[in-house]
Design a protein around this motif. Sequence first.
Motif, PDB file in Angstrom:
ATOM      1  N   VAL A  54       2.825  -1.237  49.361  1.00  0.00           N
ATOM      2  CA  VAL A  54       3.992  -0.518  49.866  1.00  0.00           C
ATOM      3  C   VAL A  54       4.161   0.770  49.070  1.00  0.00           C
ATOM      4  O   VAL A  54       3.731   0.866  47.927  1.00  0.00           O
ATOM      5  CB  VAL A  54       5.296  -1.346  49.790  1.00  0.00           C
ATOM      6  N   VAL A  55       4.769   1.745  49.712  1.00  0.00           N
ATOM      7  CA  VAL A  55       5.061   3.007  49.047  1.00  0.00           C
ATOM      8  C   VAL A  55       6.549   3.038  48.767  1.00  0.00           C
ATOM      9  O   VAL A  55       7.368   2.939  49.684  1.00  0.00           O
ATOM     10  CB  VAL A  55       4.658   4.208  49.933  1.00  0.00           C
ATOM     11  N   LEU A  56       6.904   3.145  47.494  1.00  0.00           N
ATOM     12  CA  LEU A  56       8.300   3.225  47.077  1.00  0.00           C
ATOM     13  C   LEU A  56       8.477   4.476  46.242  1.00  0.00           C
ATOM     14  O   LEU A  56       7.639   4.789  45.398  1.00  0.00           O
ATOM     15  CB  LEU A  56       8.693   1.990  46.261  1.00  0.00           C
ATOM     16  N   SER A  57       9.565   5.178  46.470  1.00  0.00           N
ATOM     17  CA  SER A  57       9.833   6.397  45.703  1.00  0.00           C
ATOM     18  C   SER A  57      10.290   6.024  44.298  1.00  0.00           C
ATOM     19  O   SER A  57      10.733   4.897  44.043  1.00  0.00           O
ATOM     20  CB  SER A  57      10.920   7.224  46.392  1.00  0.00           C
ATOM     21  N   ASP A  58      10.200   6.992  43.392  1.00  0.00           N
ATOM     22  CA  ASP A  58      10.678   6.753  42.034  1.00  0.00           C
ATOM     23  C   ASP A  58      12.173   6.441  42.037  1.00  0.00           C
ATOM     24  O   ASP A  58      12.642   5.623  41.240  1.00  0.00           O
ATOM     25  CB  ASP A  58      10.395   7.962  41.143  1.00  0.00           C
ATOM     26  N   ALA A  59      12.917   7.064  42.940  1.00  0.00           N
ATOM     27  CA  ALA A  59      14.353   6.792  43.022  1.00  0.00           C
ATOM     28  C   ALA A  59      14.600   5.329  43.401  1.00  0.00           C
ATOM     29  O   ALA A  59      15.481   4.674  42.819  1.00  0.00           O
ATOM     30  CB  ALA A  59      15.004   7.725  44.032  1.00  0.00           C
ATOM     31  N   GLN A  60      13.842   4.807  44.359  1.00  0.00           N
ATOM     32  CA  GLN A  60      13.975   3.400  44.741  1.00  0.00           C
ATOM     33  C   GLN A  60      13.616   2.483  43.567  1.00  0.00           C
ATOM     34  O   GLN A  60      14.292   1.490  43.309  1.00  0.00           O
ATOM     35  CB  GLN A  60      13.076   3.072  45.923  1.00  0.00           C
ATOM     36  N   LEU A  61      12.522   2.836  42.895  1.00  0.00           N
ATOM     37  CA  LEU A  61      12.079   2.016  41.770  1.00  0.00           C
ATOM     38  C   LEU A  61      13.090   2.046  40.634  1.00  0.00           C
ATOM     39  O   LEU A  61      13.407   1.010  40.049  1.00  0.00           O
ATOM     40  CB  LEU A  61      10.707   2.482  41.285  1.00  0.00           C
ATOM     41  N   LEU A  62      13.617   3.224  40.323  1.00  0.00           N
ATOM     42  CA  LEU A  62      14.587   3.338  39.234  1.00  0.00           C
ATOM     43  C   LEU A  62      15.873   2.580  39.556  1.00  0.00           C
ATOM     44  O   LEU A  62      16.489   1.990  38.668  1.00  0.00           O
ATOM     45  CB  LEU A  62      14.882   4.803  38.929  1.00  0.00           C
ATOM     46  N   THR A  63      16.260   2.569  40.813  1.00  0.00           N
ATOM     47  CA  THR A  63      17.435   1.801  41.213  1.00  0.00           C
ATOM     48  C   THR A  63      17.183   0.317  40.984  1.00  0.00           C
ATOM     49  O   THR A  63      18.068  -0.415  40.522  1.00  0.00           O
ATOM     50  CB  THR A  63      17.765   2.058  42.701  1.00  0.00           C
ATOM     51  N   SER A  64      15.983  -0.128  41.273  1.00  0.00           N
ATOM     52  CA  SER A  64      15.626  -1.529  41.079  1.00  0.00           C
ATOM     53  C   SER A  64      15.505  -1.872  39.588  1.00  0.00           C
ATOM     54  O   SER A  64      15.852  -2.975  39.170  1.00  0.00           O
ATOM     55  CB  SER A  64      14.307  -1.822  41.787  1.00  0.00           C
ATOM     56  N   ILE A  65      15.046  -0.920  38.796  1.00  0.00           N
ATOM     57  CA  ILE A  65      14.856  -1.133  37.359  1.00  0.00           C
ATOM     58  C   ILE A  65      16.193  -1.120  36.612  1.00  0.00           C
ATOM     59  O   ILE A  65      16.405  -1.890  35.680  1.00  0.00           O
ATOM     60  CB  ILE A  65      13.915  -0.059  36.775  1.00  0.00           C
ATOM     61  N   ALA A  66      17.097  -0.251  37.045  1.00  0.00           N
ATOM     62  CA  ALA A  66      18.374  -0.072  36.345  1.00  0.00           C
ATOM     63  C   ALA A  66      19.161  -1.380  36.297  1.00  0.00           C
ATOM     64  O   ALA A  66      19.130  -2.179  37.222  1.00  0.00           O
ATOM     65  CB  ALA A  66      19.193   1.003  37.041  1.00  0.00           C
ATOM     66  N   GLY A  67      19.845  -1.572  35.213  1.00  0.00           N
ATOM     67  CA  GLY A  67      20.699  -2.745  35.077  1.00  0.00           C
ATOM     68  C   GLY A  67      20.006  -3.978  34.543  1.00  0.00           C
ATOM     69  O   GLY A  67      20.619  -5.030  34.419  1.00  0.00           O
ATOM     70  N   ASN A  68      18.728  -3.870  34.212  1.00  0.00           N
ATOM     71  CA  ASN A  68      18.003  -5.021  33.672  1.00  0.00           C
ATOM     72  C   ASN A  68      17.990  -5.044  32.148  1.00  0.00           C
ATOM     73  O   ASN A  68      17.353  -5.899  31.541  1.00  0.00           O
ATOM     74  CB  ASN A  68      16.574  -5.050  34.218  1.00  0.00           C
ATOM     75  N   ASN A  69      18.660  -4.081  31.546  1.00  0.00           N
ATOM     76  CA  ASN A  69      18.792  -4.015  30.083  1.00  0.00           C
ATOM     77  C   ASN A  69      17.454  -4.092  29.345  1.00  0.00           C
ATOM     78  O   ASN A  69      17.354  -4.680  28.279  1.00  0.00           O
ATOM     79  CB  ASN A  69      19.722  -5.123  29.577  1.00  0.00           C
ATOM     80  N   GLY A  70      16.425  -3.524  29.941  1.00  0.00           N
ATOM     81  CA  GLY A  70      15.121  -3.496  29.279  1.00  0.00           C
ATOM     82  C   GLY A  70      14.370  -4.810  29.313  1.00  0.00           C
ATOM     83  O   GLY A  70      13.349  -4.948  28.652  1.00  0.00           O
ATOM     84  N   SER A  71      14.852  -5.781  30.057  1.00  0.00           N
ATOM     85  CA  SER A  71      14.179  -7.078  30.152  1.00  0.00           C
ATOM     86  C   SER A  71      12.928  -6.921  31.010  1.00  0.00           C
ATOM     87  O   SER A  71      13.006  -6.683  32.211  1.00  0.00           O
ATOM     88  CB  SER A  71      15.103  -8.124  30.775  1.00  0.00           C
ATOM     89  N   PHE A  72      11.780  -7.059  30.388  1.00  0.00           N
ATOM     90  CA  PHE A  72      10.496  -6.902  31.066  1.00  0.00           C
ATOM     91  C   PHE A  72      10.391  -7.871  32.246  1.00  0.00           C
ATOM     92  O   PHE A  72      10.014  -7.503  33.350  1.00  0.00           O
ATOM     93  CB  PHE A  72       9.381  -7.152  30.049  1.00  0.00           C
ATOM     94  N   ARG A  73      10.771  -9.115  32.010  1.00  0.00           N
ATOM     95  CA  ARG A  73      10.696 -10.135  33.050  1.00  0.00           C
ATOM     96  C   ARG A  73      11.602  -9.784  34.228  1.00  0.00           C
ATOM     97  O   ARG A  73      11.201  -9.890  35.386  1.00  0.00           O
ATOM     98  CB  ARG A  73      11.082 -11.490  32.480  1.00  0.00           C
ATOM     99  N   SER A  74      12.824  -9.345  33.939  1.00  0.00           N
ATOM    100  CA  SER A  74      13.756  -8.998  35.010  1.00  0.00           C
ATOM    101  C   SER A  74      13.291  -7.783  35.802  1.00  0.00           C
ATOM    102  O   SER A  74      13.439  -7.740  37.019  1.00  0.00           O
ATOM    103  CB  SER A  74      15.150  -8.724  34.433  1.00  0.00           C
ATOM    104  N   VAL A  75      12.733  -6.809  35.104  1.00  0.00           N
ATOM    105  CA  VAL A  75      12.224  -5.614  35.790  1.00  0.00           C
ATOM    106  C   VAL A  75      11.109  -6.006  36.751  1.00  0.00           C
ATOM    107  O   VAL A  75      11.100  -5.585  37.915  1.00  0.00           O
ATOM    108  CB  VAL A  75      11.741  -4.547  34.783  1.00  0.00           C
ATOM    109  N   ILE A  76      10.179  -6.805  36.288  1.00  0.00           N
ATOM    110  CA  ILE A  76       9.072  -7.241  37.146  1.00  0.00           C
ATOM    111  C   ILE A  76       9.616  -7.988  38.359  1.00  0.00           C
ATOM    112  O   ILE A  76       9.211  -7.734  39.496  1.00  0.00           O
ATOM    113  CB  ILE A  76       8.073  -8.118  36.362  1.00  0.00           C
ATOM    114  N   PHE A  77      10.550  -8.899  38.139  1.00  0.00           N
ATOM    115  CA  PHE A  77      11.119  -9.679  39.229  1.00  0.00           C
ATOM    116  C   PHE A  77      11.812  -8.775  40.256  1.00  0.00           C
ATOM    117  O   PHE A  77      11.588  -8.911  41.460  1.00  0.00           O
ATOM    118  CB  PHE A  77      12.111 -10.708  38.677  1.00  0.00           C
ATOM    119  N   GLU A  78      12.644  -7.853  39.784  1.00  0.00           N
ATOM    120  CA  GLU A  78      13.399  -6.986  40.700  1.00  0.00           C
ATOM    121  C   GLU A  78      12.489  -6.051  41.494  1.00  0.00           C
ATOM    122  O   GLU A  78      12.679  -5.844  42.695  1.00  0.00           O
ATOM    123  CB  GLU A  78      14.446  -6.180  39.931  1.00  0.00           C
ATOM    124  N   VAL A  79      11.505  -5.465  40.824  1.00  0.00           N
ATOM    125  CA  VAL A  79      10.593  -4.548  41.518  1.00  0.00           C
ATOM    126  C   VAL A  79       9.733  -5.315  42.514  1.00  0.00           C
ATOM    127  O   VAL A  79       9.510  -4.859  43.641  1.00  0.00           O
ATOM    128  CB  VAL A  79       9.729  -3.759  40.512  1.00  0.00           C
TER     129      VAL A  79
END
Length: 108
Positions: A54-79
């Motif tokens: 899939v093609v996702l913009s950086d804005a979409q990705l950053l929205t998904s990344i934000a709010g995970n408090n740097g949790s690597f596991r949470s970032v992977i799950f959300e993205v």
Amino acid sequence: MDRLLAPIVNVVFHTKRRGAEIGVKDRCVLIDMNAPPDTAFLPLARQIAADENVVLSDAQLLTSIAGNNGSFRSVIFEVLRLAKRTARQNDTAATAAAAVIQQAANKK
């Protein structure tokens, strides 16, 4: 006997200082680590999106990344969740478009 006297190094990761037991804290060296900025996760997020085709913009990705408090596991799950949801939506849209094209072709 020398083996018994050799130093043992254990690495313990804990997200909350107060959560670790006093006995563990007493035997450890505390190293504070700040969460990386959200942009530091972009290369990983782009790779996850590419792996899901899939093609996702950086804005979409950053929205998904934000709010995970740097949790690597949470970032992977959300993205990954965003990528899979986008892939499903793309498949649904492609199926609907193919049906409309087929209907138009049948009318001729």
